[in-house]
Design a protein around this motif. Structure first.
Motif, PDB file in Angstrom:
ATOM      1  N   HIS A 100       0.941  -1.224  -0.015  1.00  0.00           N
ATOM      2  CA  HIS A 100       0.089  -0.033   0.028  1.00  0.00           C
ATOM      3  C   HIS A 100       0.955   1.256  -0.066  1.00  0.00           C
ATOM      4  CE1 HIS A 100      -3.419   2.426   0.564  1.00  0.00           C
ATOM      5  NE2 HIS A 100      -3.143   2.962   1.610  1.00  0.00           N
ATOM      6  N   ILE A 101       0.489   2.392  -0.963  1.00  0.00           N
ATOM      7  CA  ILE A 101       0.978   3.629  -0.797  1.00  0.00           C
ATOM      8  C   ILE A 101       0.135   4.501  -0.246  1.00  0.00           C
ATOM      9  CG2 ILE A 101       1.817   5.345  -2.364  1.00  0.00           C
ATOM     10  CD1 ILE A 101       2.808   3.281  -4.174  1.00  0.00           C
ATOM     11  N   HIS A 102       0.317   5.427   0.944  1.00  0.00           N
ATOM     12  CA  HIS A 102      -0.482   6.217   1.699  1.00  0.00           C
ATOM     13  C   HIS A 102      -0.585   7.567   0.765  1.00  0.00           C
ATOM     14  CE1 HIS A 102      -0.754   3.661   5.122  1.00  0.00           C
ATOM     15  NE2 HIS A 102       0.529   3.667   5.064  1.00  0.00           N
ATOM     16  N   SER A 103      -1.662   7.758  -0.247  1.00  0.00           N
ATOM     17  CA  SER A 103      -1.601   8.760  -0.751  1.00  0.00           C
ATOM     18  C   SER A 103      -1.455  10.089  -0.094  1.00  0.00           C
ATOM     19  CB  SER A 103      -2.770   8.837  -1.850  1.00  0.00           C
ATOM     20  OG  SER A 103      -2.982   7.595  -2.532  1.00  0.00           O
ATOM     21  N   GLU A 104      -2.255  10.160   0.794  1.00  0.00           N
ATOM     22  CA  GLU A 104      -2.474  11.435   1.628  1.00  0.00           C
ATOM     23  C   GLU A 104      -1.000  11.691   2.374  1.00  0.00           C
ATOM     24  OE1 GLU A 104      -4.374   8.625   2.460  1.00  0.00           O
ATOM     25  OE2 GLU A 104      -6.147   9.208   1.690  1.00  0.00           O
ATOM     26  N   LYS A 105      -0.345  10.926   3.006  1.00  0.00           N
ATOM     27  CA  LYS A 105       0.615  10.969   3.650  1.00  0.00           C
ATOM     28  C   LYS A 105       1.817  11.419   2.592  1.00  0.00           C
ATOM     29  CE  LYS A 105       2.748   8.306   6.688  1.00  0.00           C
ATOM     30  NZ  LYS A 105       3.330   6.978   7.202  1.00  0.00           N
ATOM     31  N   ALA A 106       1.884  10.742   1.274  1.00  0.00           N
ATOM     32  CA  ALA A 106       2.973  11.020   0.385  1.00  0.00           C
ATOM     33  C   ALA A 106       2.854  12.630  -0.254  1.00  0.00           C
ATOM     34  CB  ALA A 106       2.881   9.984  -0.685  1.00  0.00           C
ATOM     35  N   SER A 107       1.619  12.943  -0.595  1.00  0.00           N
ATOM     36  CA  SER A 107       1.015  14.331  -1.079  1.00  0.00           C
ATOM     37  C   SER A 107       1.639  15.215  -0.101  1.00  0.00           C
ATOM     38  CB  SER A 107      -0.399  14.411  -1.404  1.00  0.00           C
ATOM     39  OG  SER A 107      -0.670  13.298  -2.052  1.00  0.00           O
ATOM     40  N   ILE A 108       1.250  15.203   1.269  1.00  0.00           N
ATOM     41  CA  ILE A 108       1.363  16.170   2.346  1.00  0.00           C
ATOM     42  C   ILE A 108       2.847  16.384   2.707  1.00  0.00           C
ATOM     43  CG2 ILE A 108       1.189  16.679   4.897  1.00  0.00           C
ATOM     44  CD1 ILE A 108      -1.989  15.402   4.557  1.00  0.00           C
ATOM     45  N   VAL A 109       3.563  15.164   2.592  1.00  0.00           N
ATOM     46  CA  VAL A 109       5.143  15.241   3.056  1.00  0.00           C
ATOM     47  C   VAL A 109       5.713  16.000   1.871  1.00  0.00           C
ATOM     48  CG1 VAL A 109       7.148  13.758   3.098  1.00  0.00           C
ATOM     49  CG2 VAL A 109       5.253  13.485   4.541  1.00  0.00           C
ATOM     50  N   ALA A 110       5.373  15.703   0.736  1.00  0.00           N
ATOM     51  CA  ALA A 110       5.903  16.232  -0.820  1.00  0.00           C
ATOM     52  C   ALA A 110       5.652  17.875  -0.468  1.00  0.00           C
ATOM     53  CB  ALA A 110       5.315  15.745  -1.905  1.00  0.00           C
ATOM     54  N   MET A 111       4.566  18.337  -0.266  1.00  0.00           N
ATOM     55  CA  MET A 111       4.245  19.704  -0.392  1.00  0.00           C
ATOM     56  C   MET A 111       4.737  20.261   0.991  1.00  0.00           C
ATOM     57  SD  MET A 111       0.195  21.420   0.738  1.00  0.00           S
ATOM     58  CE  MET A 111       0.492  20.700   2.392  1.00  0.00           C
ATOM     59  N   PHE A 112       4.985  19.800   2.008  1.00  0.00           N
ATOM     60  CA  PHE A 112       5.804  20.337   3.192  1.00  0.00           C
ATOM     61  C   PHE A 112       6.975  20.403   2.702  1.00  0.00           C
ATOM     62  CE2 PHE A 112       8.453  19.649   6.916  1.00  0.00           C
ATOM     63  CZ  PHE A 112       8.005  20.784   7.643  1.00  0.00           C
ATOM     64  N   ILE A 113       7.791  19.433   2.098  1.00  0.00           N
ATOM     65  CA  ILE A 113       9.103  19.541   1.459  1.00  0.00           C
ATOM     66  C   ILE A 113       9.313  20.460   0.603  1.00  0.00           C
ATOM     67  CG2 ILE A 113      11.011  18.381   0.343  1.00  0.00           C
ATOM     68  CD1 ILE A 113       9.948  15.828   1.586  1.00  0.00           C
ATOM     69  N   MET A 114       8.477  20.848  -0.368  1.00  0.00           N
ATOM     70  CA  MET A 114       8.674  21.848  -1.660  1.00  0.00           C
ATOM     71  C   MET A 114       8.324  23.299  -0.832  1.00  0.00           C
ATOM     72  SD  MET A 114       6.773  20.444  -4.823  1.00  0.00           S
ATOM     73  CE  MET A 114       5.482  19.521  -4.415  1.00  0.00           C
ATOM     74  N   ILE A 115       7.433  23.530   0.157  1.00  0.00           N
ATOM     75  CA  ILE A 115       7.196  24.607   0.832  1.00  0.00           C
ATOM     76  C   ILE A 115       8.211  25.207   1.601  1.00  0.00           C
ATOM     77  CG2 ILE A 115       5.701  25.941   2.081  1.00  0.00           C
ATOM     78  CD1 ILE A 115       3.248  24.887   0.897  1.00  0.00           C
ATOM     79  N   THR A 116       8.759  24.222   2.439  1.00  0.00           N
ATOM     80  CA  THR A 116       9.931  24.556   3.295  1.00  0.00           C
ATOM     81  C   THR A 116      11.089  24.804   2.434  1.00  0.00           C
ATOM     82  OG1 THR A 116       9.007  22.818   5.040  1.00  0.00           O
ATOM     83  CG2 THR A 116      11.341  23.378   5.071  1.00  0.00           C
ATOM     84  N   PHE A 117      11.347  24.057   1.606  1.00  0.00           N
ATOM     85  CA  PHE A 117      12.661  24.303   0.618  1.00  0.00           C
ATOM     86  C   PHE A 117      12.578  25.516  -0.011  1.00  0.00           C
ATOM     87  CE2 PHE A 117      15.664  23.459  -2.278  1.00  0.00           C
ATOM     88  CZ  PHE A 117      16.762  23.030  -2.000  1.00  0.00           C
ATOM     89  N   LEU A 118      11.242  25.936  -0.403  1.00  0.00           N
ATOM     90  CA  LEU A 118      10.809  27.355  -1.007  1.00  0.00           C
ATOM     91  C   LEU A 118      11.472  28.553  -0.039  1.00  0.00           C
ATOM     92  CD1 LEU A 118       9.673  28.954  -3.437  1.00  0.00           C
ATOM     93  CD2 LEU A 118       7.618  28.847  -2.240  1.00  0.00           C
ATOM     94  N   PHE A 119      11.280  28.331   1.174  1.00  0.00           N
ATOM     95  CA  PHE A 119      11.802  29.294   2.105  1.00  0.00           C
ATOM     96  C   PHE A 119      13.102  29.341   2.544  1.00  0.00           C
ATOM     97  CE2 PHE A 119       7.121  29.765   2.178  1.00  0.00           C
ATOM     98  CZ  PHE A 119       7.015  31.024   2.099  1.00  0.00           C
ATOM     99  N   VAL A 120      13.595  27.994   2.698  1.00  0.00           N
ATOM    100  CA  VAL A 120      14.806  27.827   3.780  1.00  0.00           C
ATOM    101  C   VAL A 120      15.729  27.111   2.817  1.00  0.00           C
ATOM    102  CG1 VAL A 120      13.779  28.378   5.787  1.00  0.00           C
ATOM    103  CG2 VAL A 120      13.928  26.034   5.058  1.00  0.00           C
TER     104      VAL A 120
END
Length: 192
Positions: free
Chosen positions: A38-58
Protein backbone atom coordinates in the motif's frame (compact mmCIF):
# COMPACT_ATOMS: atom_id res chain seq x y z
CA UNK A 1 5.65 38.55 -1.88
CA UNK A 2 1.83 38.74 -1.61
CA UNK A 3 0.91 39.93 -5.10
CA UNK A 4 -1.56 37.42 -6.58
CA UNK A 5 -1.31 36.92 -10.32
CA UNK A 6 -3.28 34.32 -12.27
CA UNK A 7 -0.68 34.45 -15.06
CA UNK A 8 2.15 33.68 -12.61
CA UNK A 9 0.15 30.89 -10.95
CA UNK A 10 -0.55 29.25 -14.33
CA UNK A 11 3.06 29.63 -15.50
CA UNK A 12 4.58 28.25 -12.29
CA UNK A 13 1.98 25.44 -12.16
CA UNK A 14 2.89 24.35 -15.67
CA UNK A 15 6.63 24.44 -14.92
CA UNK A 16 6.18 22.40 -11.73
CA UNK A 17 3.83 19.97 -13.50
CA UNK A 18 6.51 19.30 -16.13
CA UNK A 19 9.28 18.89 -13.53
CA UNK A 20 7.28 16.73 -11.10
CA UNK A 21 5.97 14.70 -14.07
CA UNK A 22 3.44 12.75 -12.00
CA UNK A 23 1.79 11.34 -15.13
CA UNK A 24 5.14 9.98 -16.31
CA UNK A 25 5.74 8.58 -12.83
CA UNK A 26 2.67 6.32 -12.92
CA UNK A 27 4.70 3.24 -13.93
CA UNK A 28 7.19 3.92 -11.10
CA UNK A 29 4.33 4.33 -8.60
CA UNK A 30 2.61 1.14 -9.76
CA UNK A 31 5.92 -0.72 -9.66
CA UNK A 32 6.69 0.50 -6.14
CA UNK A 33 3.17 -0.36 -4.98
CA UNK A 34 3.60 -3.90 -6.29
CA UNK A 35 6.91 -4.22 -4.37
CA UNK A 36 5.93 -2.72 -1.01
CA UNK A 37 2.15 -2.96 -0.95
CA UNK A 38 0.00 0.00 0.00
CA UNK A 39 1.01 3.59 -0.74
CA UNK A 40 -0.48 6.22 1.56
CA UNK A 41 -1.54 8.84 -0.99
CA UNK A 42 -2.41 11.44 1.65
CA UNK A 43 0.86 11.02 3.53
CA UNK A 44 2.99 11.12 0.36
CA UNK A 45 1.17 14.24 -0.90
CA UNK A 46 1.36 16.10 2.41
CA UNK A 47 5.04 15.25 2.94
CA UNK A 48 5.92 16.29 -0.64
CA UNK A 49 4.00 19.57 -0.19
CA UNK A 50 5.73 20.23 3.14
CA UNK A 51 9.16 19.52 1.62
CA UNK A 52 8.53 21.83 -1.35
CA UNK A 53 7.13 24.74 0.66
CA UNK A 54 9.85 24.43 3.31
CA UNK A 55 12.55 24.28 0.64
CA UNK A 56 11.05 27.33 -1.08
CA UNK A 57 11.68 29.39 2.06
CA UNK A 58 14.85 27.89 3.55
CA UNK A 59 16.34 25.71 0.79
CA UNK A 60 19.26 27.84 -0.29
CA UNK A 61 20.17 28.79 3.29
CA UNK A 62 19.88 25.17 4.46
CA UNK A 63 22.13 23.89 1.69
CA UNK A 64 24.60 26.70 2.42
CA UNK A 65 24.66 25.88 6.16
CA UNK A 66 25.50 22.22 5.58
CA UNK A 67 28.02 23.13 2.91
CA UNK A 68 26.16 21.80 -0.12
CA UNK A 69 25.60 23.93 -3.17
CA UNK A 70 22.52 23.62 -5.39
CA UNK A 71 24.57 21.92 -8.12
CA UNK A 72 25.72 19.13 -5.78
CA UNK A 73 22.15 18.63 -4.60
CA UNK A 74 20.88 18.38 -8.17
CA UNK A 75 23.65 15.95 -9.19
CA UNK A 76 22.84 13.70 -6.19
CA UNK A 77 19.16 13.77 -7.19
CA UNK A 78 20.09 12.87 -10.76
CA UNK A 79 21.77 9.69 -9.48
CA UNK A 80 18.60 8.64 -7.62
CA UNK A 81 16.49 9.24 -10.75
CA UNK A 82 19.10 7.40 -12.84
CA UNK A 83 18.85 4.25 -10.70
CA UNK A 84 15.03 4.39 -10.62
CA UNK A 85 15.10 4.62 -14.43
CA UNK A 86 17.45 1.63 -14.69
CA UNK A 87 15.04 -0.41 -12.58
CA UNK A 88 12.20 0.48 -14.94
CA UNK A 89 14.10 -0.15 -18.17
CA UNK A 90 15.99 -3.31 -17.23
CA UNK A 91 13.36 -4.84 -14.95
CA UNK A 92 15.86 -5.21 -12.11
CA UNK A 93 15.49 -4.25 -8.48
CA UNK A 94 18.09 -1.89 -7.01
CA UNK A 95 15.90 -0.25 -4.36
CA UNK A 96 15.87 -2.88 -1.59
CA UNK A 97 14.27 -2.08 1.72
CA UNK A 98 13.04 -5.37 3.12
CA UNK A 99 11.53 -3.74 6.20
CA UNK A 100 9.45 -1.27 4.22
CA UNK A 101 5.70 -1.47 4.63
CA UNK A 102 5.13 1.46 2.30
CA UNK A 103 7.01 3.62 -0.18
CA UNK A 104 4.96 6.74 0.63
CA UNK A 105 7.80 8.88 1.95
CA UNK A 106 10.89 7.42 0.23
CA UNK A 107 11.07 7.23 -2.74
CA UNK A 108 7.62 8.67 -3.66
CA UNK A 109 7.35 11.93 -1.66
CA UNK A 110 11.11 12.34 -1.93
CA UNK A 111 12.77 12.19 -4.45
CA UNK A 112 10.08 11.23 -7.01
CA UNK A 113 7.69 14.16 -6.35
CA UNK A 114 9.79 16.62 -4.35
CA UNK A 115 13.18 15.68 -5.74
CA UNK A 116 16.30 17.56 -6.72
CA UNK A 117 14.79 18.73 -10.00
CA UNK A 118 11.76 20.15 -8.21
CA UNK A 119 13.93 21.76 -5.53
CA UNK A 120 16.30 23.44 -7.95
CA UNK A 121 13.31 24.58 -10.03
CA UNK A 122 11.70 26.11 -6.93
CA UNK A 123 14.89 28.04 -6.18
CA UNK A 124 15.02 29.43 -9.72
CA UNK A 125 11.27 30.23 -9.73
CA UNK A 126 11.67 32.11 -6.44
CA UNK A 127 13.93 34.63 -8.16
CA UNK A 128 11.37 35.29 -10.93
CA UNK A 129 7.90 35.01 -9.35
CA UNK A 130 6.05 36.12 -6.20
CA UNK A 131 6.17 33.58 -3.35
CA UNK A 132 2.38 33.43 -2.87
CA UNK A 133 1.89 32.43 -6.52
CA UNK A 134 4.52 29.69 -6.21
CA UNK A 135 2.79 28.34 -3.07
CA UNK A 136 -0.58 28.25 -4.87
CA UNK A 137 1.06 26.46 -7.83
CA UNK A 138 2.58 23.91 -5.43
CA UNK A 139 -0.86 23.28 -3.87
CA UNK A 140 -2.48 22.81 -7.30
CA UNK A 141 0.21 20.30 -8.29
CA UNK A 142 -0.13 18.43 -4.98
CA UNK A 143 -3.89 18.02 -5.61
CA UNK A 144 -3.07 16.45 -8.99
CA UNK A 145 -0.35 14.27 -7.40
CA UNK A 146 -2.84 13.06 -4.79
CA UNK A 147 -5.42 12.20 -7.48
CA UNK A 148 -2.86 10.18 -9.48
CA UNK A 149 -1.54 8.37 -6.38
CA UNK A 150 -5.07 7.58 -5.21
CA UNK A 151 -6.13 6.18 -8.59
CA UNK A 152 -2.90 4.31 -9.44
CA UNK A 153 -4.54 0.89 -8.96
CA UNK A 154 -7.41 1.85 -11.32
CA UNK A 155 -4.88 3.09 -13.87
CA UNK A 156 -2.98 -0.19 -13.51
CA UNK A 157 -6.14 -2.24 -14.15
CA UNK A 158 -7.07 -0.07 -17.13
CA UNK A 159 -3.67 -0.47 -18.81
CA UNK A 160 -3.11 -4.13 -17.96
CA UNK A 161 0.21 -5.93 -17.52
CA UNK A 162 1.38 -5.48 -21.11
CA UNK A 163 0.40 -1.82 -21.28
CA UNK A 164 2.14 -1.11 -17.99
CA UNK A 165 5.25 -2.94 -19.15
CA UNK A 166 5.45 -0.84 -22.30
CA UNK A 167 4.76 2.40 -20.45
CA UNK A 168 7.28 1.48 -17.72
CA UNK A 169 10.03 1.00 -20.33
CA UNK A 170 9.15 4.16 -22.26
CA UNK A 171 8.93 6.34 -19.16
CA UNK A 172 12.05 4.67 -17.80
CA UNK A 173 13.92 6.01 -20.82
CA UNK A 174 12.30 9.45 -20.30
CA UNK A 175 13.26 9.39 -16.60
CA UNK A 176 16.80 8.38 -17.59
CA UNK A 177 16.95 11.31 -20.02
CA UNK A 178 15.75 13.68 -17.27
CA UNK A 179 18.43 12.30 -14.93
CA UNK A 180 21.15 12.78 -17.57
CA UNK A 181 19.92 16.31 -18.34
CA UNK A 182 19.82 17.21 -14.63
CA UNK A 183 23.33 15.78 -14.22
CA UNK A 184 24.72 17.57 -17.31
CA UNK A 185 23.15 20.90 -16.36
CA UNK A 186 24.64 20.86 -12.87
CA UNK A 187 27.91 18.89 -13.05
CA UNK A 188 29.80 21.83 -14.60
CA UNK A 189 28.91 23.94 -11.56
CA UNK A 190 30.74 21.50 -9.29
CA UNK A 191 34.08 22.42 -10.82
CA UNK A 192 33.73 26.21 -10.92
Amino acid sequence: MFELSLKEIVTVSMVLFAVIDIIGSIPVIVDLRSKVGHIHSEKASIVAMFIMITFLFVGEELLHIIGIDVNSFAVAGSFVLFFLALEMILGIRLYRDEEAKTASIVPIAFPLIAGAGTMTTLLSLKSQFHTINIIIAILLNIILVYAVLKSSSKIEKMLGVTGLGIIRKVFGVVLLAIAVKLFAANVKGLFL
